[in-house]
Design a protein around this motif. Structure first.
Motif, mmCIF file in Angstrom:
data_model
loop_
_atom_site.group_PDB
_atom_site.id
_atom_site.type_symbol
_atom_site.label_atom_id
_atom_site.label_comp_id
_atom_site.label_asym_id
_atom_site.label_seq_id
_atom_site.Cartn_x
_atom_site.Cartn_y
_atom_site.Cartn_z
ATOM 1 N N VAL A 126 -25.348 -16.725 12.903
ATOM 2 C CA VAL A 126 -26.247 -17.855 13.163
ATOM 3 C C VAL A 126 -27.342 -17.899 12.109
ATOM 4 O O VAL A 126 -27.903 -16.865 11.724
ATOM 5 C CB VAL A 126 -26.885 -17.726 14.563
ATOM 6 C CG1 VAL A 126 -27.900 -18.840 14.806
ATOM 7 C CG2 VAL A 126 -25.811 -17.738 15.640
ATOM 8 N N ASP A 128 -30.910 -19.771 11.881
ATOM 9 C CA ASP A 128 -31.843 -20.458 12.772
ATOM 10 C C ASP A 128 -33.079 -20.884 11.992
ATOM 11 O O ASP A 128 -33.868 -20.052 11.552
ATOM 12 C CB ASP A 128 -32.235 -19.515 13.920
ATOM 13 C CG ASP A 128 -33.105 -20.180 14.973
ATOM 14 O OD1 ASP A 128 -33.496 -21.349 14.785
ATOM 15 O OD2 ASP A 128 -33.412 -19.532 15.993
ATOM 16 N N LYS A 201 -23.049 -20.882 12.054
ATOM 17 C CA LYS A 201 -23.699 -21.819 12.962
ATOM 18 C C LYS A 201 -25.133 -22.046 12.495
ATOM 19 O O LYS A 201 -25.899 -21.095 12.343
ATOM 20 C CB LYS A 201 -23.683 -21.269 14.388
ATOM 21 C CG LYS A 201 -22.294 -20.970 14.929
ATOM 22 C CD LYS A 201 -22.358 -20.275 16.275
ATOM 23 C CE LYS A 201 -20.958 -19.971 16.810
ATOM 24 N NZ LYS A 201 -20.248 -18.979 15.953
ATOM 25 N N LYS A 203 -28.812 -23.985 13.303
ATOM 26 C CA LYS A 203 -29.548 -24.591 14.401
ATOM 27 C C LYS A 203 -30.987 -24.903 13.989
ATOM 28 O O LYS A 203 -31.600 -24.179 13.209
ATOM 29 C CB LYS A 203 -29.527 -23.702 15.647
ATOM 30 C CG LYS A 203 -30.134 -22.333 15.483
ATOM 31 C CD LYS A 203 -30.033 -21.504 16.765
ATOM 32 C CE LYS A 203 -30.894 -22.084 17.873
ATOM 33 N NZ LYS A 203 -30.952 -21.178 19.059
ATOM 34 N N ASP A 204 -31.491 -26.013 14.490
ATOM 35 C CA ASP A 204 -32.910 -26.392 14.451
ATOM 36 C C ASP A 204 -33.519 -26.343 13.045
ATOM 37 O O ASP A 204 -34.433 -25.561 12.762
ATOM 38 C CB ASP A 204 -33.718 -25.510 15.417
ATOM 39 C CG ASP A 204 -33.280 -25.711 16.862
ATOM 40 O OD1 ASP A 204 -32.777 -26.806 17.175
ATOM 41 O OD2 ASP A 204 -33.439 -24.782 17.666
ATOM 42 N N ASP A 226 -26.313 -27.724 15.124
ATOM 43 C CA ASP A 226 -26.914 -28.088 16.405
ATOM 44 C C ASP A 226 -28.426 -28.175 16.239
ATOM 45 O O ASP A 226 -29.096 -27.173 16.035
ATOM 46 C CB ASP A 226 -26.568 -27.026 17.452
ATOM 47 C CG ASP A 226 -26.759 -27.513 18.872
ATOM 48 O OD1 ASP A 226 -27.474 -28.515 19.067
ATOM 49 O OD2 ASP A 226 -26.201 -26.889 19.799
ATOM 50 N N GLY A 227 -28.948 -29.394 16.317
ATOM 51 C CA GLY A 227 -30.396 -29.590 16.199
ATOM 52 C C GLY A 227 -30.753 -31.017 16.501
ATOM 53 O O GLY A 227 -30.210 -31.937 15.890
ATOM 54 N N THR A 252 -26.649 -33.683 16.632
ATOM 55 C CA THR A 252 -27.801 -33.856 15.747
ATOM 56 C C THR A 252 -28.785 -34.901 16.257
ATOM 57 O O THR A 252 -28.441 -35.767 17.055
ATOM 58 C CB THR A 252 -27.324 -34.268 14.340
ATOM 59 O OG1 THR A 252 -26.673 -35.544 14.422
ATOM 60 C CG2 THR A 252 -26.369 -33.248 13.761
#
Length: 430
Positions: A126, A128, A201, A203-204, A226-227, A252
């Motif tokens: 991930v 992040d 992955k 994210k954000d 994913d965000g 998104t």
């Protein structure tokens, strides 16, 4: 397309037997220790030794900007997480980037590369960005992103940047960064060749997630994004040639995929189109568009192919969206979609909009031609087709074949369309 061939050839080239474990260079996976210097040293050593993998093992690693060098594969292991520091000062000094289609000197992207080749971010872990309403997102200047009156925002700097671009001020003099509040993108390889992102992955992000600019041979494979923050576009190839986006997942706060080529005068100055883009086997959930073209398309966009993709969310607005105006200008041609399954979108399955933002207020008339949709199935939408072009420049040669649109709330909007054809197309209103 070179992307398919490149994908097969790149992995062996980027994965020699040499691994450079970041913990050997002082990284600690406790989620608290600043590992910025360890990542830097591991990447430098990997590069000078001829290439290999910079391995991030199990743990949580806090870092600032990661700058990749040639022949380096940043490998994020399955139980590893890289968390990026949310202190903006960590992303200084400024570097050469594009920000919403205009070149400038701004905060470093969280992961950055400039004029490198054979670079990758791979693995099962991930990455992040830690974007949140109290970290980065409020700079958008919107209450829903955490902004309240009296807080700083990007509005003045964004306006200034666009003005500098219109005036042709040299990029070296377009200096932003601290005090200007222009959020950095997550991963921005700039003028790079042979770029691979696989399996990880994201994210954000503070802003856009993946934004390769002026790159050749880019493959984004099996990536999850994913965000739901402001302008959290998923993947925005910009003025790139030969791009493969395959088997990815997008959830998104803006466009899932947005294909771009520079904004207004600055895009015309650079004058490099985005061409040969494949979007294959992807899943789109929330977003403004599943695949969008524009709005920064002043350098032109051509040869976009999408197939075997699925899209489904009441918060996904459109399947295919082409957005421009007579300030952006640009030529969009040869866009082919087939075998796309759309459970539902909130607005139109296909939208071509020449009146985006400023509308018909400039002297650079856009051109959109050769858009073909085959075997499109849509279960629910407000419109099947929504097209508004100019009478002096109609959307030309728009073709539908073997398509079914069910639960359509409103009739098609067709304003200035030339050579529209529909073969075996069913549109079933509510």
């Amino acid at each position: 397309m070179l992307s398919q061939r490149y994908y097969k050839e790149l992995l062996p080239r980027l994965s020699p037997q040499i691994d450079f474990d970041v913990t050997r260079f002082g990284a600690v996976g406790d989620g608290k220790t600043d590992c910025s210097e360890a990542f830097k040293e591991a990447i430098n050593k990997c590069n000078t030794d001829g290439g290999g993998r910079v391995v991030v093992p199990k743990g949580i690693y806090l870092t600032g900007a990661i700058h990749l060098k040639s022949n380096v594969n940043l490998y994020v292991s399955k139980e590893a997480t890289i968390k990026f520091n949310t202190d903006p000062k960590i992303y200084l000094p400024v570097v050469f980037v594009r920000w919403e289609g205009v070149e400038c000197m701004n905060y470093s992207p969280l992961i950055y590369a400039y004029e490198r080749e054979n670079i990758a971010v791979t693995g099962e872990g991930v990455l992040d960005g830690q974007g949140a309403n109290d970290k980065w997102w409020s700079w958008k200047g919107k209450e829903e992103a955490g902004w309240v009156a009296g807080m700083p925002n990007q509005n003045a700097a964004r306006k200034k940047l666009f003005e500098l671009g219109e005036k042709g001020v040299p990029v070296a003099e377009r200096i932003f960064g601290h005090g200007f509040y222009l959020r950095p993108n997550f991963f921005e390889p700039y003028k790079c060749k042979n770029v691979l992102v696989q399996g990880v992955k994201f994210k954000d992000s503070p802003m856009w997630f993946l934004n390769p600019v002026l790159c050749k041979n880019v493959s984004i494979i099996g990536v999850s994004i994913d965000g739901l923050g402001p302008n959290n576009d998923g993947c925005d190839p910009e003025s790139c040639t030969d791009v493969l986006i395959k088997n990815c997942y997008f959830n998104t706060g803006d466009d899932c995929i947005a294909i771009k080529s520079g904004r207004n005068n600055d895009g015309r100055r650079v004058n490099v189109p985005c061409s040969n883009i494949i979007v294959q086997g992807c899943r789109m959930k929330n977003g403004h568009g599943g695949v969008s073209i524009g709005s920064e398309l002043s350098g032109g966009i051509r040869n976009v192919y999408a197939e075997n993709d699925t899209m489904d969310s009441p918060n996904l607005e459109r399947m295919l969206r082409i957005k421009t105006n007579s300030i952006r200008g640009g030529v969009v041609e040869n866009v082919y979609f087939r075998n796309i399954k759309v459970e539902q979108v909130a607005d139109a399955v296909l939208q071509i909009d020449f009146y985006y933002e400023e509308g018909d207020a400039g002297s650079f008339t856009p051109l959109v031609q050769n858009v073909e949709l085959k075997k499109i199935e849509s279960g629910k939408s407000k419109f099947a087709v929504w097209i508004r072009a100019y009478d002096r420049s109609p959307a030309t040669n728009v073709h539908f074949e073997n398509c079914t649109f069910t639960n359509v709330a409103r009739p098609n909007v067709l304003e200035n369309v030339k050579d529209l054809s529909m073969i075996n197309v069913r549109i079933m209103n509510k």
